[in-house]
Design an enzyme around this catalytic site. Structure first.
Site, PDB file in Angstrom:
ATOM      1  N   CYS A 283      -0.856   3.469  -6.630  1.00 43.62           N
ATOM      2  CA  CYS A 283      -1.777   2.885  -5.642  1.00 43.62           C
ATOM      3  C   CYS A 283      -2.063   1.481  -6.130  1.00 43.62           C
ATOM      4  O   CYS A 283      -2.375   1.293  -7.315  1.00 43.62           O
ATOM      5  CB  CYS A 283      -3.069   3.702  -5.581  1.00 43.62           C
TER       6      CYS A 283
ATOM      7  N   CYS B  91       0.850  -1.183   0.000  1.00 46.85           N
ATOM      8  CA  CYS B  91       0.000   0.000   0.000  1.00 46.85           C
ATOM      9  C   CYS B  91       0.890   1.240   0.000  1.00 46.85           C
ATOM     10  O   CYS B  91       1.647   1.462   0.953  1.00 46.85           O
ATOM     11  CB  CYS B  91      -0.871  -0.037   1.256  1.00 46.85           C
TER      12      CYS B  91
HETATM   13  N1  DGL Z   1      -4.020   0.420  -2.038  1.00 51.33           N
HETATM   14  C1  DGL Z   1      -3.606   1.577  -1.367  1.00 51.33           C
HETATM   15  C2  DGL Z   1      -2.369   2.225  -2.013  1.00 51.33           C
HETATM   16  O1  DGL Z   1      -1.579   1.537  -2.621  1.00 51.33           O
HETATM   17  C3  DGL Z   1      -4.588   2.595  -0.864  1.00 51.33           C
HETATM   18  C4  DGL Z   1      -6.022   2.561  -1.173  1.00 51.33           C
HETATM   19  C5  DGL Z   1      -6.846   3.246  -0.094  1.00 51.33           C
HETATM   20  O2  DGL Z   1      -7.151   2.582   0.884  1.00 51.33           O
HETATM   21  O3  DGL Z   1      -7.154   4.441  -0.220  1.00 51.33           O
HETATM   22  O4  DGL Z   1      -2.147   3.391  -1.878  1.00 51.33           O
END
Ligand code: DGL
Length: 262
Positions: A182, A70
């Protein structure tokens, strides 16, 4: 070898997908913080609280390393913070450096898309100071894609409309590379190709993150990584509890989508 991988939700499954390709012998624990997704619209303090809880959970499961799949969580969890824990913790940041190194010589600009927290965060701005001296990189927050992904909504006209609207000030034809900052954005690769010119290069940080994991663990590609844990087993958790059969089916639909786009 037991590796913990976590994300706010389903985005990190794309990192797990890559990890299984490189480390088919390892055992994985995947944790989606479904109670708190989206992280991209929370405060740094809230997100650090979630991360602390997840890292404690992973340490209880005796993992050998933890991947923060993330970008948003990584952007608020500094290196110093991560080094407080007794196992290697591998974070992710938008792969801007890779985009500049590989495509910098081509004409056109680079667009980095991420969540609002990542886009506003100091970490990304410090990175840009180092790798974007010629000011060829633009940033855009696309939190709506996290919502589409969490709904498992991969095939709807609304995604194209959302992207066209959010990107209307960026003249898509000017971009040679689009950085997926993301992990939730990986599900929509076919849409970017349609909106930008089909020559646009899509850059994500998944392969680099798994290479970094292997370096930290001292594993070379193709070696048998099993010492602890069951070969190839994956356990899924939603905010600390094992997933139900129904939820496991839901995860299966994301893996199918990744098989299509990757
Ligand atoms: N998947 C996450 C990232 O790589 C964030 C998504 C979220 O929860 O806003 O930033």
């Amino acid at each position: 070898m037991r590796v913990g991988i976590f994300d706010s939700g389903m985005g990190g499954l794309s990192v797990l997908h890559q990890a299984r390709r490189e480390l088919p012998e390892a055992e994985f624990i995947y944790y989606a913080d479904e109670e708190h997704v989206p992280y991209g619209e929370k405060t740094g303090e809230q997100i650090r609280g979630y991360i602390d809880e997840i890292i404690r959970f992973m340490l209880d499961k005796q993992v050998d390393a933890i991947v923060i799949a993330c970008n948003t969580a990584t952007s608020v969890a500094t290196k110093e913070y991560r080094s407080r824990f007794p196992v290697p913790i591998i974070g992710m940041e938008p792969a801007v450096k890779q985009a500049v190194e590989v495509y910098g010589h081509l004409p056109g600009r680079i667009l980095v898309a991420a969540t609002p927290v990542t886009i506003a965060g100091d970490k990304l701005h410090h990175l840009l100071e180092q790798v974007d001296r010629e000011d060829r990189v633009d940033l855009v927050a696309l939190p709506g894609l996290v919502r589409f992904a969490e709904r498992g909504d991969f095939h709807t006209e609304a995604i194209t409309e959302y992207l066209r609207n959010e990107l209307k000030d960026y003249s898509p034809e000017n971009y040679k590379a689009f950085v997926l900052g993301c992990t939730h954005f990986n599900y929509f690769k076919a849409y970017y190709k349609r909106i930008f010119s089909d020559k646009v290069q899509l850059v994500d940080g998944n392969a680099g993150t798994i290479r970094q994991l292997m370096r930290k663990l001292g594993i070379k590609k193709g070696t048998d990584a099993v010492e602890k844990g069951s070969r190839g087993r994956i356990q899924y958790y939603f905010s600390g509890r094992p997933v139900t059969k129904e939820e496991e089916k839901r995860i299966g639909t994301y893996i199918e989508q990744l098989d299509i786009v990757e």
